[in-house]
Design an enzyme around this catalytic site. Sequence first.
Site, PDB file in Angstrom:
ATOM      1  N   ASP A   1     -93.861 -24.197-138.343  1.00 29.17           N
ATOM      2  CA  ASP A   1     -92.518 -24.798-138.284  1.00 29.17           C
ATOM      3  C   ASP A   1     -92.474 -25.848-137.164  1.00 29.17           C
ATOM      4  OD1 ASP A   1     -92.509 -23.008-136.172  1.00 29.17           O
ATOM      5  OD2 ASP A   1     -90.629 -22.015-136.732  1.00 29.17           O
ATOM      6  N   SER A   2     -93.573 -25.945-136.396  1.00 32.91           N
ATOM      7  CA  SER A   2     -93.732 -27.059-135.447  1.00 32.91           C
ATOM      8  C   SER A   2     -93.636 -28.396-136.190  1.00 32.91           C
ATOM      9  CB  SER A   2     -95.085 -26.959-134.736  1.00 32.91           C
ATOM     10  OG  SER A   2     -96.137 -26.835-135.684  1.00 32.91           O
TER      11      SER A   2
ATOM     12  N   ASP B   1     -95.485 -20.893-142.202  1.00 29.74           N
ATOM     13  CA  ASP B   1     -94.607 -20.310-141.186  1.00 29.74           C
ATOM     14  C   ASP B   1     -93.229 -20.084-141.798  1.00 29.74           C
ATOM     15  OD1 ASP B   1     -94.619 -19.514-138.583  1.00 29.74           O
ATOM     16  OD2 ASP B   1     -94.575 -21.530-137.726  1.00 29.74           O
TER      17      ASP B   1
ATOM     18  N   LYS C   1     -96.417 -16.474-141.924  1.00 30.73           N
ATOM     19  CA  LYS C   1     -96.414 -16.073-140.510  1.00 30.73           C
ATOM     20  C   LYS C   1     -94.977 -15.784-140.083  1.00 30.73           C
ATOM     21  CE  LYS C   1     -97.248 -18.991-136.909  1.00 30.73           C
ATOM     22  NZ  LYS C   1     -95.963 -18.898-136.174  1.00 30.73           N
TER      23      LYS C   1
ATOM     24  N   GLU D   1     -92.552 -14.499-136.638  1.00 28.16           N
ATOM     25  CA  GLU D   1     -92.480 -14.272-135.190  1.00 28.16           C
ATOM     26  C   GLU D   1     -91.798 -12.938-134.885  1.00 28.16           C
ATOM     27  OE1 GLU D   1     -90.633 -17.572-133.143  1.00 28.16           O
ATOM     28  OE2 GLU D   1     -91.980 -19.036-134.050  1.00 28.16           O
TER      29      GLU D   1
ATOM     30  N   GLU E   1     -99.248 -16.470-128.275  1.00 34.96           N
ATOM     31  CA  GLU E   1     -98.923 -17.786-127.717  1.00 34.96           C
ATOM     32  C   GLU E   1     -98.486 -17.671-126.263  1.00 34.96           C
ATOM     33  OE1 GLU E   1     -96.417 -20.256-130.162  1.00 34.96           O
ATOM     34  OE2 GLU E   1     -96.194 -21.771-128.587  1.00 34.96           O
TER      35      GLU E   1
HETATM   36  O1  KIV Z   1     -95.428 -23.670-135.572  1.00 37.47           O
HETATM   37  C1  KIV Z   1     -96.612 -23.667-135.173  1.00 37.47           C
HETATM   38  O2  KIV Z   1     -97.341 -24.667-135.250  1.00 37.47           O
HETATM   39  C2  KIV Z   1     -97.129 -22.432-134.607  1.00 37.47           C
HETATM   40  C3  KIV Z   1     -98.447 -22.493-133.916  1.00 37.47           C
HETATM   41  C4  KIV Z   1     -98.341 -23.197-132.639  1.00 37.47           C
HETATM   42  C5  KIV Z   1     -99.056 -21.153-133.780  1.00 37.47           C
HETATM   43  O3  KIV Z   1     -96.488 -21.425-134.687  1.00 37.47           O
END
Ligand code: KIV
Length: 271
Positions: free
Chosen positions: A51-52, A90, A120, A122, A189
């Site tokens: 989600d980055s 994510d 993924k 969190e 992280e």
């Molecule tokens: O959103 C992302 O890119 C991440 C990574 C930094 C692990 O969660």
Amino acid sequence: MSLENKRKKITVPAIIKMKQDGEKVSMLTAYDALMAEIIDMAGTDIILVGDSGGMVMGGKENTLSVTMDEMLFYTRSVSRGIQNALLVADMPFLSYQVSIEKAIENAGRFLQEACAEAVKIEGGAVMAKTISRLVAVGIPVMGHLGLTPQSMHQLGGFKLQGTKKPAAEILLHDARLLEEAGVFSIVLEKIPGKLAKEISESVSVPTIGIGAGAGCDGQVLVTQDMLGIFRKFKPKFVRRYAELGDAIEKACRNYIKDVKASNFPDENESY
Ligand code: KIV
């Protein structure tokens, strides 16, 4: 450059086996087909549609406003560029926290509509039940502990986590709970290297570190950070393997100069 592809397709069991074999797991992020194809050709084990992407591609200040629609679009695009790497998507903020039913529905959309092979999520103890339900219905889950950016307001920003004993113990406990819930790997992280090593030694699934030292079972970086395309700031844990931002700017300056001076196109570039 060779476009020949001799690598095997990476699967979820293959990622777990890497830890058993003592092989480090490499993971990079991607948000579009072209970058995904290059990273896949280079041989990364996992491509994460983080989600980055909301920050890197969308210019947002944080990941909180990233939506399912944005993540599905990025993930679908990335899937078209991949042949070998495992594709992990994510889950964005509030797409899995509200209820287990909503989490299954949204995670399922990544697999059904965007060709993701895992998601993924969190969070620690609070997400364990959700994770075990997702795994029970056949959706592989990667966990994410330590600095969890979707909780940035709770954490007071993007700070180093697990520095004090109680917080470190909670992280260790959370990692074991996630393993019990059935995750196939855990992102760690921005936590001290010593703690990340201890967590890695106490779970059987691979840990994948970002700002968590060399004791993890694998590493992940945001691709635009490590290629020097994202130039606003460089966190301590980023190693820049190229300065593509500077190279792109230079190329664009040269193009503009040529256009202004009527040096582009020339005869060979015209019909
Ligand atoms: O959103 C992302 O890119 C991440 C990574 C930094 C692990 O969660």
